[in-house]
Design an enzyme around this catalytic site. Structure first.
Site, short mmCIF file in Angstrom:
data_model
loop_
_atom_site.label_atom_id
_atom_site.label_comp_id
_atom_site.label_asym_id
_atom_site.label_seq_id
_atom_site.Cartn_x
_atom_site.Cartn_y
_atom_site.Cartn_z
N SER A 112 0.85 -1.19 0.00
CA SER A 112 0.00 0.00 0.00
C SER A 112 0.89 1.24 0.00
CB SER A 112 -0.96 -0.04 1.18
OG SER A 112 -2.01 0.88 1.01
N ASP A 146 -9.64 -3.55 -5.74
CA ASP A 146 -9.12 -2.70 -4.68
C ASP A 146 -9.62 -1.26 -4.90
OD1 ASP A 146 -7.64 -1.28 -2.81
OD2 ASP A 146 -5.75 -2.28 -3.28
N HIS A 179 -8.39 -4.76 -1.35
CA HIS A 179 -7.12 -4.22 -0.86
C HIS A 179 -6.37 -5.22 0.01
CE1 HIS A 179 -4.39 -0.90 -0.21
NE2 HIS A 179 -4.44 -1.07 1.10
#
Length: 707
Positions: free
Chosen positions: A560, A647, A680
């Site tokens: 991320s 995501d 995600h």
């Protein structure tokens, strides 16, 4: 290492170059791969599938290792297991897993008596007497490739269950309700929620929805048995920088509506006896001031305990009257530089404070009269501790969780009467695991500006202390460094497969995280963001210069915002690493932060700056964002980028574009894996997630020479 000869390798997919110009502040950027953003375009899907096929072919030789790693992970986990029950009302609530099943079950059993506060010891091999299975995740997931549960709540009278599910990975949940007396599923179905919970009387559901940018912005009241179209809007937050959340105080006296950007917050109260009354502001929002509140009863008075940073960089704790929260403030825990106050939890008979000192989490009981902190002490040099689930206002003990790099997750009950810790459960690790077989320590690297940056190390003792090794050791270096999120010491069953093969696992606690206090975060965001990247490079160089490892034995990983870190260090110091694993990487950050229509963008301006309206921010971000700064001819190490099609936080297009650009620049060994049904957090289901991690670990071990 990868044994496939270069001449025998399949050719990587090549995305077509279709230049689109992006023009801001007089700067024109030619973007050849922005067309990959068209998620519904058949050509885009075909390209992603070609990338997956290429990655499968390039990693086929690792399949035996992947299976071995999966079996190792599976073999260390007690697959049929139960959590420590937590009391709420007349019931013990707990979760359990069953061997062979992907998802957990949420269950409860009645307490023996009103004064029964000792959780029952549950035997995974024996059925729990009087157990009620409230929700079976496997039944809910049946027929779906992806399943994620969001909200889960039981009404105060224990007669109704609320839960929400997501079958796409986009974090948009549909709420369902069941009558726990009759077992009947009620007709109330609420789609498109981000959070939900019962009103105290169990007759209504409060839930939040999102705007077009998927920002939670509206709180609704749904009365069970009525049409969703008739739901009452309780509150709406129009400012696009602010997220909204809501919850009920542990005392069951107030509904709290929380509003927050990355640097500013505001809390509103509603008395629970009139949920439709206008919310009253606790402290009006002031730019740069963050605060959170907890309701407490002090000498019979309703007070609010407010944790805030108004003139207090590392926060202070004050008490104010609930009837007049903007009135006189009574300081309970004063601001102390270097002691970052994190949270406060109030109960009828105790108040607990969590804070960070010397890079580690701390937990203490607070005397509301004197302000004295009674800190719990532990004997490991590195550890994490914090309160667990404590739903009851009146309780003789507090549930807390403890872990370290070598101590599995541990549950204690802190007895308020004598401050003793009672061990309730330690995460079982099968296969004869002994914490004494492993060691952990902390190193310090010197950053470019002279700042000392902590590095945590963990290794297997039989492999020798890496700080005293005669030859460089294989090191897996992890980093994040954003949003004041700290990578605290924690145990991982999956990590043992690395350590047992001789790898050293390390965490670079770079600026932008919160390990060393709020100043540590401030020095790694906005116009100081580059410190995050140079800190990581400094940590890598320290490990090399200290003889702990060497570039050909050092692999980096981040996900991320940590994936942005990976992309940045790949550009800054590609020669330092034998491989880089970037998970759901935020590598096209400038493109995303320039587009306010994308999820999270406007909110993110407080973290990164606003390049859309500020030329200096634009120039600064462009100087470090990985996609724009890929260097032609640079000696990039092998790179594995992993993402998910659905995501909504970091869109799949970012790593897709980055990989294409790296190949243009001459990077010889870049792999891209896109989960086509996931979000995600990756794939759903514990076995699927173990296989996914086995895939990544096999690649990492291959790069470390340990395959």
């Amino acid at each position: 290492m990868n044994s496939t000869a270069a001449s025998d390798r399949p050719s990587p997919p090549r995305a077509a170059r279709r230049v689109q110009q992006r023009s801001h502040h007089g700067d024109v950027f030619d973007d050849p791969y922005e067309w990959l953003r068209a998620k519904d375009d058949a050509e885009v899907i075909a390209h992603l599938e070609a990338e997956n096929a290429y990655t499968d072919a390039r990693t086929a030789h690792l399949e035996p290792l992947r299976e071995t790693l999966f079996q190792e992970i599976k073999g260390r986990v007690q697959e049929t297991d139960l959590s420590v029950p937590s009391r709420r009302g007349d019931w013990w609530y707990y979760g359990r897993t069953v061997e062979g099943q992907q998802y957990g079950l949420q269950c409860r059993a009645r307490i023996a008596s009103a004064d029964d506060w000792t959780p029952p010891v549950l035997d995974p091999k024996t059925p729990v007497a009087g157990e009620e299975v409230l929700l079976d995740g496997n039944a809910e997931a049946d027929g779906h490739e992806f399943f994620s549960m969001g909200s889960f709540d039981v009404s105060d009278d224990a007669t109704r269950l609320l839960w929400s599910v997501d079958f796409e990975g986009d974090e948009r949940y549909t709420v369902h309700v069941r009558d726990l007396v009759t077992g009947e599923r009620l007709p109330d179905v609420i789609p498109g929620t981000s959070g939900a919970f019962f009103s105290p009387d169990g007759a209504s559901v409060l839930y939040t929805t999102v705007d077009e940018s998927w920002r939670p912005d509206t709180l609704w009241l749904h009365r069970l048995g009525t049409d969703v179209a008739d739901d009452v809007q309780l509150f709406h937050e129009p400012d696009e920088r602010f997220w909204m959340g809501a919850g009920i105080t542990r005392s069951r006296k107030y509904l709290v509506i929380g509003l927050g950007s990355n640097v500013t917050s505001e809390e509103l109260l509603v008395d629970l006896d009139d949920l439709t009354a206008p919310p009253r502001v606790v402290w009006p929002r002031a730019e740069g001031v963050e605060y959170s509140l907890e309701h407490a009863v002090v000498d019979g008075r309703d007070e609010l305990l407010i944790l805030h940073n108004d003139g207090a960089l590392d926060f202070e704790l004050v008490a104010v009257s609930a009837a007049d929260p903007q009135g006189e403030r009574r300081v309970l825990v004063p601001h102390t530089p270097g002691r970052r106050l994190l949270d406060v939890d109030a109960f009828r008979d105790a108040t607990a404070v969590e804070y960070r000192r010397e890079g580690l989490c701390r937990l203490a009981l607070l005397d509301l009269g004197t302000g004295a902190l009674d800190e719990l002490e532990f004997d490991e040099p590195l550890f994490s501790v914090g309160l667990g689930g404590n739903p009851e206002w009146t309780t003789p003990s507090l549930r807390l969780g403890y872990s370290s790099f070598v101590t599995p997750a541990t549950v204690y009950d802190l007895q308020l009467a004598d401050r003793s810790l009672q061990l309730r459960k330690r995460q079982p690790v099968l296969g004869g695991y002994d914490p004494d077989d492993y060691a952990q320590s902390r190193e310090w690297a010197r950053a470019d500006d002279g700042t000392n940056v902590p590095i945590s190390l963990v290794w297997k003792r039989s492999e020798g202390d890496p700080r005293e090794a005669d030859a460089p050791r294989p090191v897996h270096l992890y980093g994040y460094g954003s949003y004041e999120h700290s990578i605290d010491p924690g145990f991982s069953v999956m990590r043992l497969s690395e350590l047992d093969r001789g790898a050293v696992f390390a965490v670079a606690h770079v600026r932008g995280g919160g390990e060393m206090g709020r100043g540590w975060y401030e020095d790694g965001k906005l116009g100081h963001k580059i410190n995050t990247f140079t800190d990581f490079v400094a940590c890598a160089r320290h490990l090399v210069d200290a003889g702990i490892t060497a570039p050909e034995r050092l692999v980096a990983e981040g996900g991320s915002a940590g994936g942005l870190l990976m992309g940045a260090v790949a550009n800054l110091a590609p020669e330092l690493f034998a491989g880089i694993l970037a998970s759901v990487p935020f590598v096209d950050a400038l493109t995303s932060i320039l587009d306010p229509s994308l999820p999270l963008t406007v909110i993110e301006w407080d973290e990164w700056g606003d390049p859309l309206h500020n030329a200096e921010v634009y120039a600064y971000m462009k100087s470090y964002t990985p996609y724009e700064n890929v260097r032609d001819g640079a000696p990039y190490p092998p790179i594995l980028a992993v993402t998910s099609l659905n995501d909504t936080r970091v869109l799949y297009v970012e790593p897709a574009k980055w990989v294409a650009r790296l190949r243009d620049a001459g990077a010889q060994d870049v792999l891209f894996k896109c989960e086509m049904v996931a979000g995600h957090g990756g794939v759903s289901g514990r076995y699927s997630s173990w296989r996914e991690r086995a895939f990544e670990l096999a690649w990492l071990l291959d790069r470390l020479g340990l395959a």
